[in-house]
Design a protein around this motif. Structure first.
Motif, PDB file in Angstrom:
ATOM      1  N   TYR B 177      21.449 -32.372  28.603  1.00 27.19           N
ATOM      2  CA  TYR B 177      22.194 -33.524  28.108  1.00 27.19           C
ATOM      3  C   TYR B 177      22.201 -33.563  26.593  1.00 27.19           C
ATOM      4  CZ  TYR B 177      23.811 -38.224  27.274  1.00 27.19           C
ATOM      5  OH  TYR B 177      24.535 -39.291  26.815  1.00 27.19           O
ATOM      6  N   LYS B 184      27.893 -36.420  27.201  1.00 27.75           N
ATOM      7  CA  LYS B 184      27.816 -37.715  26.520  1.00 27.75           C
ATOM      8  C   LYS B 184      29.094 -38.519  26.774  1.00 27.75           C
ATOM      9  CE  LYS B 184      25.184 -38.317  22.839  1.00 27.75           C
ATOM     10  NZ  LYS B 184      24.673 -37.995  21.520  1.00 27.75           N
ATOM     11  N   ASP B 206      20.770 -40.342  18.232  1.00 27.16           N
ATOM     12  CA  ASP B 206      20.631 -41.306  19.332  1.00 27.16           C
ATOM     13  C   ASP B 206      20.469 -42.705  18.771  1.00 27.16           C
ATOM     14  OD1 ASP B 206      20.679 -39.284  21.219  1.00 27.16           O
ATOM     15  OD2 ASP B 206      18.505 -39.034  21.185  1.00 27.16           O
TER      16      ASP B 206
END
Ligand SMILES: [Zn+2]
Ligand SMILES: [Zn+2]
Lengths: 208, 392
Positions: B177, B184, B206
């Protein structure tokens, strides 16, 4: 920076392949994934030259090409043998194991024709097989029966020609045997068979 | 013929010409999201059961505080990033929020990058919500796509556009991921309501993206059993190289403790396993290409295998009692500090067995190895400051 056709990464040319071949489709990492265990195998009475085994990264790429329909990948499977094969088999007619018309329509292309187009040889979609004979849907018995159902396309003349027959994966060899039968009965002078990947049960048993 | 430069993929939004190919008819096509091709989930319908959380064990005070903070934020519609060290009991932190949505008949998803984690999580979550219907969706396991709770890999999120009222995403810093724009994109596309991210080591990006969504960062520094993380020992290889690993492994095994041995690549896993097999019987090697992988992991958990040699695939989500950890070649560039911390967090995961040892074998003390050790020491220091009762 060149673009790798397989992993889609940009890379700095770094191997002898990149030096000699501006069109090399693969990056350094992907070149290392090519299975170079070239060997002969006799399957269902047909002697065929296998360029590697049906495993690893190249198997993944073949599935991506055939099943996910990533058409751009057609250039990587005969690499780096395409040039050499074109020289050795100069004058031969390149023919490939057929997919059914329904499958070709569904994919939007004949995946073996895409692979054969990398060879600098005369090409011909000489063979065909009826719909509903895809290998995935049939057991071993069914596969053996397919071999009788591969036929020459109407209007194709291969009498007296030397043939280079291509297939992607050889398992039982039934498909190849069917191709041979159809080509020989149409008067082919000789047939040399090349498979990209060998899916030999004996080989995979040895590994696990 | 259309130009690849002007093409934007209608499905995943990719417009990078490197990821766009020319198809057989001369039309451009997206090469990035090809693999995400399959049945989409039907519209969500709740099972209509009265769903309640029934935990058989209590949350620690620290867990309770965080759990309440999370619930308060998501009921306001505010996204949350929970920063918690491995072994802190991260999953339990979101149960209260899940219960809130489930009891209102809303769609709840729990996504994680790794298939192994999905397989392990499904029964655990089902235990917590026995009345809810639950399904797991991953790789070859995609028969049932709808349920009250859907546990899935991030790869499968493409099947759920604009679907989840609450979507929890675990291990956002894990492969594949992390850094994958397509995944995403599918993640964002499948959130209808609000999301919760879980991570031990969130990256700067993030945090920035969460900032944009006006999300909250909530931190939990304590491991579930209230014990500090084991501080890894760095050992340099002696003149006999890998023989040091054998000596160390034999010590653990003779004490009857199960052990993970991590190696950086699949080929090194196989080579190391061949070597260890000569001196320490009763183990096995696992890697991502191993068809027997799930069975071997199950055997290891059941105590039928005494040690496993593996790559980082096992680094998350597998919990075993009294586990010891050896990392061969921790100085290999494949690792970074975050990965090593995760690996160290494997040791001694279950309560009552927290004296797991972690040993990093190196040729040289690379900076990321030292960083991992110092970060763990720091976290432990923080945790001690928070002075939470040691046992519940
Ligand atoms: Zn590549
Ligand atoms: Zn796309």
């Amino acid at each position: 920076m060149r673009l790798c056709r397989a992993c889609l990464k940009r890379y700095e040319a770094g191997t002898i392949f990149h030096f000699f071949d501006m069109e090399c489709p693969l990056c350094n990492t992907c070149l290392r994934q090519i299975d170079h265990r070239v060997h002969f195998r006799v399957a269902d009475g047909i002697r065929c030259l296998c360029l590697g085994y049906y495993e690893g990264k190249m198997k993944d790429y073949l599935i991506r090409y055939k099943e996910s329909l990533d058409y751009e990948l057609r250039t990587i499977f005969l690499y780096p043998y395409a040039t050499l094969l074109s020289l050795i088999f100069a004058g031969c007619l390149a023919v490939w194991a057929p997919s059914s018309p329904a499958r070709i329509k569904e994919r939007g292309f004949d995946h073996m024709e895409g692979i054969a187009s990398n060879l600098n040889l005369e090409r011909c979609a000489a063979l065909t097989k009826p719909d509903g004979t895809e290998q995935k849907e049939m057991g071993r018995q069914g596969r053996l029966a397919i071999s009788d159902r591969i036929t020459l396309n109407p209007g194709v003349d291969i009498a007296g020609r030397r043939i280079l027959l291509l297939d992607d994966v050889v398992s039982t060899g039934a498909t190849l045997a069917g191709c041979h039968r159809a080509l020989l009965s149409a008067g082919a002078r000789s047939i040399f068979t090349i498979c990209l990947m060998d899916n030999d049960e004996e080989h995979s048993k040895k590994h696990f | 013929m259309e130009r690849t430069e002007d093409f934007t993929c209608p499905r995943c939004g990719n417009s990078d010409p490197d990821g766009i190919g020319i198809g057989p008819t001369g039309k451009p096509y997206c090469r990035i999201c090809l693999q995400y091709d399959g049945r989409e989930a039907p519209a969500f319908t709740p099972s209509g059961q009265r769903i309640q959380l029934s935990l058989t064990y209590p949350l620690s005070p620290a867990q309770r505080t965080v759990s309440n903070q999370v619930l308060a934020a998501v009921t306001k519609g505010q996204p949350v990033l929970i920063k918690a060290v491995t072994g802190a009991g991260k999953t339990e932190l979101v149960y209260a929020a899940m219960e809130h949505f489930l009891s209102r008949g809303l769609a709840v998803g729990f996504a994680t990058p790794r298939k192994d984690v999905v397989i392990e999580l499904e029964p655990r979550i089902h235990e917590a919500f026995p009345m809810a219907t639950i399904t797991s969706v991953y790789g070859e396991h995609t028969q049932v796509l709808s349920a009250d709770i859907i546990v899935l890999t991030t790869h499968q999120l493409y099947r759920y556009p604009n679907y989840f009222d609450l979507l929890i995403l675990d291990e956002i810093d894990a492969f594949p991921y992390a850094g994958n724009q397509v995944l995403k994109h599918f993640f964002r596309r499948s959130v209808k309501g609000v999301y919760i991210l879980l991570s031990a080591t969130p990256s700067q990006t993030d945090l920035e993206e969460l900032e944009k969504d006006k999300g909250a960062v909530i931190t939990l520094d304590i491991r579930y059993h209230g014990q500090p993380l084991p501080v890894p020992q760095i050992r340099l290889y002696g003149p006999f190289g890998k023989l040091d690993i054998i000596a160390c492994l034999r010590d653990f095994l003779s004490a009857g403790k199960p052990c993970f041995v991590f190696a950086p690549t699949i080929s090194r896993v196989r080579r190391l396993a061949d070597l260890l097999r000569l001196f320490c019987p009763g183990g096995a090697s696992v890697d991502s290409q191993d068809p027997d992988r799930e069975r071997k992991i199950a055997d290891f958990k059941a105590g039928k295998l005494s040690y496993l040699v593996c790559t980082a695939v096992l680094e998350r989500g597998v919990t075993v009692r009294d586990l010891q950890v050896i990392v061969a070649d921790a100085d290999h560039p494949i690792y970074d500090a975050a990965a090593l911390i995760q690996i160290a967090g494997r040791a001694g995961r279950k309560s009552g067995y927290e004296d797991g040892e972690v040993i990093f074998f190196c040729h040289r003390e690379e900076p990321w190895v030292k960083e991992a050790v110092s970060t763990i020491e720091e976290t432990n220091h923080h945790a001690a400051m928070q002075s939470v009762p040691k046992k519940i």
